[in-house]
Design a protein around this motif. Structure first.
Motif, short mmCIF file in Angstrom:
data_model
loop_
_atom_site.label_atom_id
_atom_site.label_comp_id
_atom_site.label_asym_id
_atom_site.label_seq_id
_atom_site.Cartn_x
_atom_site.Cartn_y
_atom_site.Cartn_z
N GLY A 124 -0.16 43.20 36.97
CA GLY A 124 -1.51 42.67 36.84
C GLY A 124 -1.97 42.61 35.40
O GLY A 124 -3.11 42.24 35.11
N ILE A 125 -1.09 42.96 34.46
CA ILE A 125 -1.42 42.97 33.03
C ILE A 125 -0.94 41.66 32.38
O ILE A 125 0.23 41.30 32.51
CB ILE A 125 -0.77 44.17 32.32
CG1 ILE A 125 -1.24 45.48 32.96
CG2 ILE A 125 -1.08 44.16 30.83
CD1 ILE A 125 -0.44 46.69 32.51
N THR B 194 7.03 55.29 31.79
CA THR B 194 7.79 54.31 32.57
C THR B 194 7.01 53.95 33.83
O THR B 194 6.25 54.78 34.36
CB THR B 194 9.17 54.90 32.97
OG1 THR B 194 9.85 55.33 31.77
CG2 THR B 194 10.03 53.88 33.69
N VAL B 195 7.17 52.73 34.29
CA VAL B 195 6.53 52.32 35.54
C VAL B 195 6.93 53.31 36.64
O VAL B 195 8.12 53.54 36.87
CB VAL B 195 6.98 50.90 35.94
CG1 VAL B 195 6.46 50.56 37.33
CG2 VAL B 195 6.47 49.88 34.92
N VAL C 163 -1.76 53.68 36.62
CA VAL C 163 -1.17 53.47 35.29
C VAL C 163 -1.49 52.06 34.80
O VAL C 163 -1.92 51.86 33.66
CB VAL C 163 0.36 53.69 35.34
CG1 VAL C 163 0.99 53.29 34.00
CG2 VAL C 163 0.68 55.13 35.67
N PHE C 164 -1.30 51.08 35.67
CA PHE C 164 -1.60 49.69 35.30
C PHE C 164 -3.09 49.53 34.97
O PHE C 164 -3.45 48.84 34.01
CB PHE C 164 -1.22 48.74 36.44
CG PHE C 164 0.23 48.81 36.84
CD1 PHE C 164 1.21 49.22 35.96
CD2 PHE C 164 0.62 48.45 38.14
CE1 PHE C 164 2.55 49.29 36.34
CE2 PHE C 164 1.95 48.51 38.53
CZ PHE C 164 2.92 48.92 37.62
N ALA D 103 -6.79 58.34 31.82
CA ALA D 103 -5.48 57.91 32.28
C ALA D 103 -4.90 58.93 33.25
O ALA D 103 -5.19 60.13 33.15
CB ALA D 103 -4.54 57.72 31.10
N PRO D 104 -4.08 58.47 34.19
CA PRO D 104 -3.46 59.41 35.13
C PRO D 104 -2.45 60.30 34.44
O PRO D 104 -1.95 59.98 33.35
CB PRO D 104 -2.79 58.47 36.14
CG PRO D 104 -2.52 57.22 35.38
CD PRO D 104 -3.66 57.08 34.43
#
Length: 596
Positions: A273-274, A413-414, A438-439, A581-582
């Motif tokens: 989505g970025i 990392t994703v 994260v996204f 952020a998570p």
């Protein structure tokens, strides 16, 4: 005859025969009408013109014929000025009005001959001219060198997949792609033989708007994704549409079926989505040339490594690697962790962090030799999109990146899980629970490291905007614009507000004048209750509310203004941006981590 009268005829003072010519600025000899006078002295070397000499020396006859004692208009009774002792018991000179200052000392000169420049002036002029020549030559050389570097850069037109230019005042997302394409001598042991160049290593680098932090998000090459349809520019200028493919490895978003980096950028957006603004792509040779240009990169190993596949052989501890050995380090997979791609990603992140430290070190930045080598290596090794394809733009981007402290460059990392469709796990899929936060953090410019947060006063002001009374939904009068959201979002929001939420006094007015990264709601002070109601309905945070002024709607009535930004997720989906952020597994560029 005394000394003062020596060389005169008819008691005519030669001082009065040297007259300033206002047209030329020079003193000229003016003889009386009776004829030329013999023995008229010229000004002594180092002395002022005769017109400026002593008027009252002893032995002079003030009433002598032909003497013009005073300048025109001078008051004879006026006090004398500018007296300085000219010797023992000798009164000083009285200058005439409007006389020129004393010229500098020099050789005797004839009438109307310009004085020669002094040796000092000659030296200064010569030095100044030389400096100007050096500066012009240096500027010309710098321009020529920049044009030379310009010729090194390879570009790819990705069309609408990327931005047409680079802005210093915005956050930006740069996709760094490392391909497995074999080019150049000595690369036969790496990558797939005959590979068209797949997206083997992928890092989405997000640089914050305020340049306080950056996040480097690695995307596994074996991540199963749906590659969307993409449009590629052909060498002849035509456009080719490449169909999308579902349930395939991420690395096939490049090279496969003639896909270019724009297709990889589109795939990143589909997965995260970025929106990606630009890309940089490098092959195996880039690692070798860049590390050699900076004099090697320090790496650390927690154990001895002797890898038969990559040919890396290093003992435990710290080493400086460059060239072929550096490439072997980043390509090694079977000697680290579980011998999988995810563990190799961690090693590559550590390597890039070390490269960042070396490139930003004073040892590199103060060495012209290293900087030139780095400029040559980087421009030859990298392929970029046309939006950043000029050397000046690449320089601007590099300077913006340099502002980010290494301690605030986060590598992560994703979040993924093993592919549930496989019995023997070879690929991964996005973790549906942990990946989205994260996204969202990256999309909303939230740092994964501790950076200076907003001032308490500003945070309190944002929170205060949501406090107070709310109007009824039927009383909210609103104009809606699309400022960067997906096409049709403004109409979708209008329908939702009118049909589901009872906001009947609403209008959809098309696209905004300029795109916005975040959705905003502008309103006048007397419309704060309407703004708070709409914020509740749409899940807007206090930072989205912009007190100021409203606009007139089509009926001429005041209306609050909703502009849907790139963060818009759909009608009815809350837009409250994350502020933290998570907690994810991560590392930072300022610390050395030993590969295990």
């Amino acid at each position: 005859m005394d000394a003062q009268g020596r060389g005169r005829a008819d008691n005519i003072d030669p001082a009065d025969q040297w007259v300033l010519n206002p047209s030329t600025g020079e003193y000229e000899l003016r003889l009386p009408p009776s004829g030329a006078q013999s023995g008229v002295p010229r000004p002594r070397r180092g002395a002022p013109p005769a017109a400026a000499r002593t008027r009252s020396a002893p032995g002079r006859d003030r009433a002598a014929t032909g003497r013009d004692r005073e300048a025109p208009g001078r008051d004879r009774d006026a006090p004398r000025r500018d007296r300085e002792p000219s010797g023992p018991d000798v009164p000083g000179p009285r200058r005439r009005r409007a006389e020129s200052p004393e010229p500098p000392a020099g050789r005797r000169r004839g009438r109307n001959q310009k004085p020669k420049k002094s040796k000092t002036k000659k030296i200064l002029l010569w030095t100044g001219g030389t400096m100007a020549l050096v500066l012009v030559a240096a500027t010309g050389a710098a321009y020529a060198y920049l044009k030379h570097l310009e010729g090194n850069v390879t570009t790819t037109d990705v069309g609408s997949s990327g931005k047409s230019g680079f802005s210093k005042d915005e956050a930006f997302n740069l996709l760094i792609i490392g391909t497995d394409k074999r080019t150049g001598a000595g690369n036969s042991g790496y990558g797939d033989k005959g590979s068209v160049g797949h997206a083997d290593t992928n890092i989405l680098l997000h640089v914050s708007k305020d340049r306080t932090n950056a996040t480097a998000l690695s995307i596994p090459r074996d991540l199963i994704v749906n590659i969307p349809e993409c449009r590629t520019k052909q060498p002849d200028g035509t456009e080719k549409i490449i169909p999308g493919t579902d349930n395939v490895r991420f690395n096939t978003s490049l090279g496969q079926d003639d896909r270019n980096p724009g297709c990889t950028m589109d795939t990143v957006k589909a997965v995260t989505g970025i929106t990606v603004d630009h890309f940089m792509m490098a092959d195996f040779n880039a690692v070798k040339t860049l590390t050699t240009a900076v004099g090697g990169v320090e790496v650390c190993l927690a154990k001895n490594v002797d890898d038969a596949n990559s040919h890396l052989k290093l003992s435990a501890g710290k080493h400086v690697v460059e060239g072929e050995q550096a490439l072997a380090f980043v390509r090694t997979r079977h000697s680290f962790g579980n011998a999988g791609d995810l563990d190799r990603i961690k090693v590559q992140q550590q390597f890039i962090g070390s490269l960042v430290r070396k490139m930003s070190s004073s040892d590199t930045l103060t060495s012209p030799t290293k900087l030139i080598k780095l400029a040559e290596a980087a421009t030859k090794a990298l392929t970029v999109d046309t939006g950043i394809g000029s050397v000046s733009t690449l320089k601007d981007m590099a300077l913006e990146l340099k502002k980010v402290p290494p301690k605030n460059i986060t590598f992560t990392t994703v979040p993924v899980i093993d592919n549930p469709a496989e019995k023997v796990h070879a690929t991964v899929v996005v973790n549906p629970t942990t990946a989205q936060p994260v996204f969202d953090a990256i999309k909303n410019d939230v740092s994964f490291t501790a950076v200076k947060q907003k001032a308490k006063k500003e945070k309190a002001a944002e929170a205060a905007r949501l406090k107070g009374s709310r109007s009824a939904a039927s009383d909210v009068r609103i104009d809606i614009y699309n400022g960067g959201a997906e096409a049709g979002s403004a109409q979708e929001t209008l329908n939702w507000l009118q049909n589901d939420e009872g906001v009947l006094k609403s209008s959809q007015l098309g696209n905004a004048d300029a795109p916005l990264s975040k959705t905003t709601l502008e309103y006048a002070p007397d419309q704060a209750d309407q703004a708070r109601k709409l914020a509740d309905l749409m899940g807007l945070s206090g930072s989205a509310l912009k007190p100021g002024k409203s606009e007139k709607n089509s009926q001429g009535l005041p209306a609050i203004v909703l502009t849907l930004g790139k963060d818009f997720k759909g009608a009815g989906v809350p837009l409250t941006a994350p502020t933290k952020a998570p907690d994810v597994e991560k590392s930072t560029a300022d610390k050395t981590v030993c590969a295990k």
